[in-house]
Design a protein around this motif. Structure first.
Motif, short mmCIF file in Angstrom:
data_model
loop_
_atom_site.label_atom_id
_atom_site.label_comp_id
_atom_site.label_asym_id
_atom_site.label_seq_id
_atom_site.Cartn_x
_atom_site.Cartn_y
_atom_site.Cartn_z
N GLN A 29 13.71 -42.53 -29.86
CA GLN A 29 13.13 -42.60 -28.58
C GLN A 29 11.62 -43.44 -28.91
O GLN A 29 11.01 -43.13 -30.04
N LEU A 30 11.30 -44.14 -27.96
CA LEU A 30 9.83 -45.00 -28.14
C LEU A 30 8.94 -43.91 -27.30
O LEU A 30 8.85 -43.42 -26.19
N VAL A 31 7.75 -43.47 -28.39
CA VAL A 31 6.88 -42.60 -27.85
C VAL A 31 5.43 -43.18 -28.29
O VAL A 31 5.33 -43.71 -29.53
N SER A 32 4.35 -43.12 -27.48
CA SER A 32 3.20 -43.75 -27.62
C SER A 32 2.09 -42.87 -27.34
O SER A 32 2.36 -42.16 -26.16
N VAL A 33 0.87 -42.85 -27.88
CA VAL A 33 -0.31 -42.27 -27.37
C VAL A 33 -0.56 -42.74 -26.08
O VAL A 33 -0.62 -43.98 -25.86
N GLY A 34 -0.84 -42.04 -25.02
CA GLY A 34 -1.42 -42.56 -23.91
C GLY A 34 0.05 -42.48 -22.81
O GLY A 34 -0.45 -42.52 -21.51
N MET A 67 7.02 -47.79 -12.93
CA MET A 67 7.03 -46.80 -14.01
C MET A 67 8.17 -46.78 -14.70
O MET A 67 9.38 -46.74 -14.05
N LEU A 68 8.42 -46.71 -15.71
CA LEU A 68 9.62 -46.50 -16.87
C LEU A 68 9.67 -45.23 -17.25
O LEU A 68 8.59 -44.71 -17.91
N TRP A 69 10.75 -44.70 -17.01
CA TRP A 69 11.02 -43.19 -17.36
C TRP A 69 11.53 -43.21 -18.61
O TRP A 69 12.63 -44.05 -18.98
N GLY A 70 11.06 -42.23 -19.42
CA GLY A 70 11.54 -42.19 -20.81
C GLY A 70 12.62 -40.68 -20.97
O GLY A 70 13.16 -40.35 -20.04
N ALA A 71 12.63 -40.26 -22.07
CA ALA A 71 13.04 -39.17 -22.65
C ALA A 71 12.82 -37.70 -22.06
O ALA A 71 11.49 -37.78 -21.72
N ALA A 72 13.72 -36.94 -21.66
CA ALA A 72 13.31 -35.59 -21.33
C ALA A 72 13.26 -34.52 -22.59
O ALA A 72 14.07 -34.72 -23.35
N ALA A 129 13.11 -51.42 -44.50
CA ALA A 129 14.40 -51.35 -43.84
C ALA A 129 14.45 -50.21 -42.78
O ALA A 129 14.99 -50.36 -41.99
N GLU A 130 14.12 -49.25 -43.40
CA GLU A 130 14.28 -47.97 -42.51
C GLU A 130 13.04 -48.11 -41.38
O GLU A 130 13.42 -47.64 -40.08
N LEU A 131 11.86 -48.54 -41.66
CA LEU A 131 10.85 -49.15 -40.48
C LEU A 131 11.61 -50.03 -39.68
O LEU A 131 11.23 -49.86 -38.41
N ARG A 132 12.09 -51.09 -39.90
CA ARG A 132 12.72 -52.07 -39.05
C ARG A 132 13.61 -51.41 -38.37
O ARG A 132 13.83 -51.67 -37.14
N GLU A 133 14.58 -50.30 -38.74
CA GLU A 133 15.75 -49.73 -38.39
C GLU A 133 15.16 -48.97 -36.98
O GLU A 133 15.63 -49.04 -35.91
N ARG A 134 14.03 -48.19 -37.25
CA ARG A 134 13.48 -47.27 -36.21
C ARG A 134 12.71 -48.17 -35.26
O ARG A 134 12.93 -47.80 -34.03
N LYS A 135 12.31 -49.25 -35.73
CA LYS A 135 11.62 -50.06 -34.42
C LYS A 135 12.74 -50.65 -33.62
O LYS A 135 12.49 -50.65 -32.37
N LEU A 136 13.86 -51.16 -34.37
CA LEU A 136 14.84 -51.70 -33.47
C LEU A 136 15.65 -50.65 -32.52
O LEU A 136 15.87 -50.93 -31.42
N LEU A 137 15.72 -49.35 -32.98
CA LEU A 137 16.11 -48.27 -32.04
C LEU A 137 15.47 -48.22 -31.02
O LEU A 137 15.86 -47.81 -29.76
N ALA A 138 13.81 -48.05 -31.43
CA ALA A 138 13.11 -47.84 -30.11
C ALA A 138 13.05 -48.80 -29.19
O ALA A 138 13.07 -48.62 -27.96
N GLU A 139 13.16 -50.06 -29.61
CA GLU A 139 13.20 -51.30 -28.86
C GLU A 139 14.69 -51.16 -27.94
O GLU A 139 14.42 -51.70 -26.79
N ASN A 140 15.60 -50.90 -28.81
CA ASN A 140 16.92 -50.83 -27.93
C ASN A 140 16.85 -49.68 -26.84
O ASN A 140 17.19 -49.70 -25.66
N ALA A 141 16.21 -48.67 -27.01
CA ALA A 141 16.12 -47.52 -25.99
C ALA A 141 15.10 -48.26 -24.94
O ALA A 141 15.66 -47.77 -23.66
N VAL A 161 -0.02 -37.85 -23.46
CA VAL A 161 0.18 -37.53 -24.78
C VAL A 161 -1.00 -38.16 -25.48
O VAL A 161 -1.54 -39.15 -25.30
N ILE A 162 -1.51 -37.11 -26.37
CA ILE A 162 -2.79 -37.42 -27.25
C ILE A 162 -2.29 -37.55 -28.68
O ILE A 162 -3.31 -38.12 -29.52
N GLU A 163 -1.48 -36.97 -29.24
CA GLU A 163 -1.04 -37.17 -30.48
C GLU A 163 0.71 -37.62 -30.45
O GLU A 163 1.42 -36.66 -29.68
N ALA A 164 1.45 -38.34 -31.23
CA ALA A 164 2.49 -38.57 -31.43
C ALA A 164 2.82 -39.30 -32.79
O ALA A 164 2.57 -39.88 -33.23
#
Length: 317
Positions: A248-253, A223-228, A83-95, A274-277
């Protein structure tokens, strides 16, 4: 010997059978009178047998109950983690959806014609060469002979000392501490100390370097701008991006750019990728590691961003 033991072991059973036959053949009154003493005689053994049977049942049922309880507990833990993992994914998708919505709204805005005005301050990029350590040492020696002995002037006021990279431009060309240093569109660092002829660079990998930076990601719509967050040097060969919330949604690359503050440059400059997240369990922000875009050890020439008064604005007065 074995035969005697078998015969001895059979005697109690035979005796009990004989007593049973006697009770069965006796009159009812006699059988009733004898049944009570025999029952009292056998009662301790019955109690022991019942107690042993109960203990065996308890022993057999207890491990099974504990195993079932442990399995239920593990299932609850698994469900909570899922449930916690699903919540984080939903929050990232929402962002991400919010960022895409903001981008679309910006693209759909109708520009309003405004009367143009000349900015008071304009950016001015000054080219500078990065001095090798050998060249810097040679210049210090030459300055010490030519200036230091004659005018009692500290040669370091002309050519700085230290381990930081040196530029061949200083106060005489308008270099000031805090000015940003670039190589093409890559952020290299900023001016640290300034001498008359030279100045030193604090690289973005320096642990005392800090600046605002923003995440970005390429998409089909641009370009999609993310968090600062706050970019810091790690003291080695990389940087860290702090204060990026776990939602926030963060990925390597992902790309990392500078944040436009006072509008000195018309576009953001590039820090690296980003090489590590990593998002540790229960953490409130990401742990992000960045690889700088430029080869900081092989710099030969850079540009220093200066700001000056707009000459066209001065002429219009």
């Amino acid at each position: 010997m074995r035969q005697k033991r078998s015969q001895i072991a059979i005697w109690p059973a035979g005796l009990l059978c004989l007593v049973g036959l006697v009770l069965a053949a006796s009159p009812a009154s006699t059988a009733a009178a004898l049944r009570v003493p025999f029952r009292d005689l056998l009662r301790p053994g019955q109690r022991i047998l019942v107690d042993v049977q109960q203990r065996v049942r308890d022993w057999r049922s207890a491990p099974q109950f504990q195993a079932e309880e442990y399995a239920e507990l593990e299932q609850v833990r698994h469900d909570l983690a899922s449930a916690e993992l699903r919540e984080r994914k939903l929050l990232a998708e929402n962002a991400t959806l919010q960022q895409e919505r903001d981008t679309l709204q910006a693209e759909m805005r109708i520009p309003i014609a405004k009367q143009g005005s000349l900015p008071l301050v304009v950016p001015n990029l000054l080219s500078a060469n990065v001095l090798s350590k050998k060249t810097a040492d040679h210049l210090r020696q030459a300055v010490a002979i030519d200036v230091g002995n004659r005018d009692a002037v500290d040669p370091l006021a002309y050519v700085l000392d230290g381990e930081q990279p040196l530029l061949d431009q200083g106060a005489t060309t308008g270099i000031e501490p805090g000015q940003d240093v670039y190589s093409a569109r890559n952020v290299i660092g900023r001016v640290d100390t300034v001498g008359r002829w030279t100045s030193s660079i604090r690289l973005i990998t320096d642990p005392e370097y800090q600046a605002l930076a923003r995440l970005a990601r390429k998409s089909d719509r641009g370009m999609l701008w993310g968090a600062a967050g706050r970019l810091e040097g790690d003291g080695a060969a990389h940087c860290r991006l702090r204060s990026i919330e776990a939602t926030q949604l963060v990925s390597v690359g992902d790309l990392v750019f500078s944040v436009q503050g006072d509008g000195a440059l018309p576009h953001p400059m590039f820090y690296g990728r980003v090489i590590e997240a990593e998002l540790r369990p229960g953490a409130v922000e990401w742990d992000i590691r960045i690889e700088p875009a430029g080869n900081l050890d092989a710099l030969r020439s850079v540009h220093v961003l200066r700001q000056s008064l707009n000459p066209l604005r001065m002429m219009a007065q």
